[in-house]
Scaffold this motif. Sequence first.
Motif: not given
Length: 149
Positions: A14-24, A137-149
């Motif tokens: 969890c320390g690794y996830a909190i320190a180095r992870g994205g939002a999820p 690798a240069g992937d933007p790796d979005p954290a969240w799904k885009t939800m339809p409005a």
Amino acid sequence: MSLILFLALLIVCCGYAIARGGAPERIGGGLQVGAFALNLPVHFLLDATGYRSAIVGTAAIDVILLFALIVLAWRSTRFWPLWVAGWQLAAIVAHLAKGLDPGMLPAGYAIQAQIWAYPMLIATAVGTWRHRRRLAAGDPDPAWKTMPA
């Protein structure tokens, strides 16, 4: 289960996830640390039965964690939260089983309720590592799904 081994794994993963992870990853790691922190006083002060009966307080925290993990899995683009939520559900099934069968051996109940935390922590760390690889690798790796409005 060995508390020292679990604490070490919790801190590392969890320390690794909190320190180095994205939002999820940060949220998932924080949820697991928070659930553990809430469970300590509840388990040792309120549910100090030694797993001889169903642990209601711990089960309630586990259910809250499950719902939070389901929301995380639903909203994030990551795959690892699905696994983590599934393992959390297995822990809840252990609480239900003890409630349905009070004669279940305390050691069996303890193992069934606790064992799932280990793969949950490892999956969180692996998810963080995979996120870091995608970014490298240069992937933007979005954290969240885009939800339809």
